[in-house]
Design a protein around this motif. Structure first.
Motif, PDB file in Angstrom:
ATOM      1  N   ALA A  19       0.861  -1.201   0.000  1.00 53.91           N
ATOM      2  CA  ALA A  19       0.000   0.000   0.000  1.00 53.91           C
ATOM      3  C   ALA A  19       0.889   1.240   0.000  1.00 53.91           C
ATOM      4  O   ALA A  19       1.147   1.843   1.045  1.00 53.91           O
ATOM      5  N   PRO A  20       1.393   1.631  -1.162  1.00 54.51           N
ATOM      6  CA  PRO A  20       2.372   2.730  -1.234  1.00 54.51           C
ATOM      7  C   PRO A  20       1.826   4.090  -0.819  1.00 54.51           C
ATOM      8  O   PRO A  20       2.593   4.978  -0.452  1.00 54.51           O
ATOM      9  N   GLU A  21       0.525   4.265  -0.830  1.00 53.24           N
ATOM     10  CA  GLU A  21      -0.051   5.576  -0.538  1.00 53.24           C
ATOM     11  C   GLU A  21       0.152   6.022   0.901  1.00 53.24           C
ATOM     12  O   GLU A  21      -0.039   7.205   1.224  1.00 53.24           O
ATOM     13  N   TYR A  22       0.562   5.111   1.795  1.00 54.37           N
ATOM     14  CA  TYR A  22       0.706   5.472   3.199  1.00 54.37           C
ATOM     15  C   TYR A  22       2.138   5.816   3.603  1.00 54.37           C
ATOM     16  O   TYR A  22       2.425   6.031   4.780  1.00 54.37           O
ATOM     17  N   TYR A  23       3.043   5.876   2.633  1.00 52.54           N
ATOM     18  CA  TYR A  23       4.424   6.264   2.920  1.00 52.54           C
ATOM     19  C   TYR A  23       4.585   7.770   2.758  1.00 52.54           C
ATOM     20  O   TYR A  23       3.812   8.419   2.051  1.00 52.54           O
ATOM     21  N   LEU A  24       5.596   8.338   3.410  1.00 48.78           N
ATOM     22  CA  LEU A  24       5.817   9.786   3.353  1.00 48.78           C
ATOM     23  C   LEU A  24       6.663  10.124   2.126  1.00 48.78           C
ATOM     24  O   LEU A  24       7.889  10.243   2.210  1.00 48.78           O
ATOM     25  N   TRP A  25       6.008  10.322   1.005  1.00 44.89           N
ATOM     26  CA  TRP A  25       6.697  10.530  -0.278  1.00 44.89           C
ATOM     27  C   TRP A  25       7.200  11.949  -0.478  1.00 44.89           C
ATOM     28  O   TRP A  25       7.892  12.235  -1.461  1.00 44.89           O
ATOM     29  N   THR A  26       6.907  12.872   0.410  1.00 45.65           N
ATOM     30  CA  THR A  26       7.357  14.262   0.249  1.00 45.65           C
ATOM     31  C   THR A  26       8.834  14.445   0.586  1.00 45.65           C
ATOM     32  O   THR A  26       9.415  15.473   0.254  1.00 45.65           O
ATOM     33  N   HIS A  27       9.429  13.463   1.269  1.00 44.32           N
ATOM     34  CA  HIS A  27      10.863  13.539   1.573  1.00 44.32           C
ATOM     35  C   HIS A  27      11.680  13.189   0.336  1.00 44.32           C
ATOM     36  O   HIS A  27      11.294  12.328  -0.454  1.00 44.32           O
ATOM     37  N   LYS A  28      12.828  13.823   0.197  1.00 36.18           N
ATOM     38  CA  LYS A  28      13.728  13.512  -0.922  1.00 36.18           C
ATOM     39  C   LYS A  28      14.592  12.300  -0.550  1.00 36.18           C
ATOM     40  O   LYS A  28      15.809  12.392  -0.425  1.00 36.18           O
ATOM     41  N   ARG A  29      13.903  11.164  -0.399  1.00 42.40           N
ATOM     42  CA  ARG A  29      14.569   9.960   0.099  1.00 42.40           C
ATOM     43  C   ARG A  29      15.647   9.439  -0.841  1.00 42.40           C
ATOM     44  O   ARG A  29      16.640   8.845  -0.401  1.00 42.40           O
ATOM     45  N   TRP A  30      15.478   9.625  -2.127  1.00 45.43           N
ATOM     46  CA  TRP A  30      16.408   9.057  -3.104  1.00 45.43           C
ATOM     47  C   TRP A  30      17.302  10.126  -3.742  1.00 45.43           C
ATOM     48  O   TRP A  30      17.824   9.943  -4.820  1.00 45.43           O
TER      49      TRP A  30
END
Length: 324
Positions: A301-312
């Motif tokens: 369920a990818p929608e629950y991760y914090l994607w706003t961080h510049k993780r990569w």
């Protein structure tokens, strides 16, 4: 010579005075902002849940459609780690993520006035008995990620005997920093800044203090402090290894905190055992195990991760790997 010393002394006094005035202005500005914003936060926190989530829907419209907060970063992250998904699928995940993100950050505010009974109802722990048994034998390292909810997990402190310590990043505004500490330490846990963490954990170990520690370990470290790289969602990036390092030094049992969103406003947590004997593992193996657990949830369920961080953001910068 005396005249020169006197001038230098006066210059230092003037400089000190100016610096004091500047710091005073900053402190007063922080206080003004806090006095202005705190009543708003409190009013949000006491809203009935039905109205609370309607308000979150309005915030979502503002953040996603009008402001577009970090929308390009989110899109780039999703496209990078899910190269086989169509543009339509990426947009669907992105919208679901923003709705969840708005809920999640408002839920942190809700914690200000939320009762213990309400929090237990909305954040249920599947295997509390396992942790209660484990803490009788070992101190524990909880490794968590920015997934689903990490604010309401503070309720676990009510079910264990050990002192709980959580690591957090200090907020520049001292008044809001104290507010965050009050919220997250609501059930008698203690927050440690990143600078305080290593000395505090080692000191507790030396003194034989029964403790559990919460580390959110999925974000990107600074390049100059990087000691280990691995493939996270297929992308080679640096990772934090502090939780593993401290677990080995202090012989801490290690668990992954797997939080699942059941439905809006309701979560379930499970403590997934990684190891009770960290010293038996080679360096970075525990970190690998942790990241694999995070990846499982991102695929589910990818929608629950914090994607706003510049993780990569550091991809392609590994000095020990030839990039294709």
């Amino acid at each position: 010579m005396l005249s020169l010393i006197s001038k230098l002394h006066n210059f230092i006094l003037v400089l000190t005075y100016r610096n004091t005035l500047y710091l005073l202005k900053i402190i007063l500005m922080y206080l003004f902002i806090y006095i202005l914003v705190f009543p708003i936060l409190w009013l949000i926190s006491i809203l009935p849940f039905r109205i609370f989530y309607l308000f979150s829907d309005l915030i979502y419209i503002l953040v996603y459609y009008i402001i577009g907060y970090r929308k390009q970063i989110v899109t780039d992250n999703l496209t990078l780690v899910f190269p086989n998904k169509s543009e339509k699928e990426i947009i669907t995940i992105r919208k679901k993520f923003y709705k969840h993100m708005c809920d999640m950050f408002l839920e942190m505010i809700k914690t200000m006035s939320m009762s213990e009974a309400e929090m237990r109802k909305r954040f249920q722990i599947k295997n509390t008995a396992y942790i209660q048994e484990l803490e009788q034998r070992k101190n524990i390292m909880f490794m968590a990620s920015h997934y689903a909810s990490w604010e309401w997990g503070i309720i676990v402190q009510k079910d264990i005997q050990s002192k709980a310590f959580g690591v957090y990043k200090k907020i520049q505004n001292p008044y809001f920093d104290k507010l965050v500490q009050r919220i997250r330490a609501k059930y008698n846990s203690e927050l440690l800044t990143t600078k305080e963490t290593i000395p505090a954990v080692l000191n507790n170990y030396k003194k034989g203090i029964k403790a559990v520690y919460g580390f959110i370990s999925d974000q990107s470290p600074k390049l100059k402090k990087t000691t280990y790289w691995l493939d996270f969602m297929g992308i080679n990036v640096p990772v934090f290894t502090g939780a593993e390092m401290l677990s080995k030094k202090c012989d801490l049992a290690v668990c992954y905190v797997k939080v699942t969103k059941i439905k809006r406003g309701y979560y379930e947590a499970e403590f997934v055992p990684l190891t009770e004997e960290p010293k038996q593992f080679k360096d970075y193996e525990i970190t690998d195990m942790f990241i694999k657990e995070v990846e499982k949830q991102l695929h589910e369920a990818p929608e629950y991760y914090l994607w706003t961080h510049k993780r990569w953001k550091h991809r392609g910068k590994n000095p020990n790997k030839i990039q294709s």
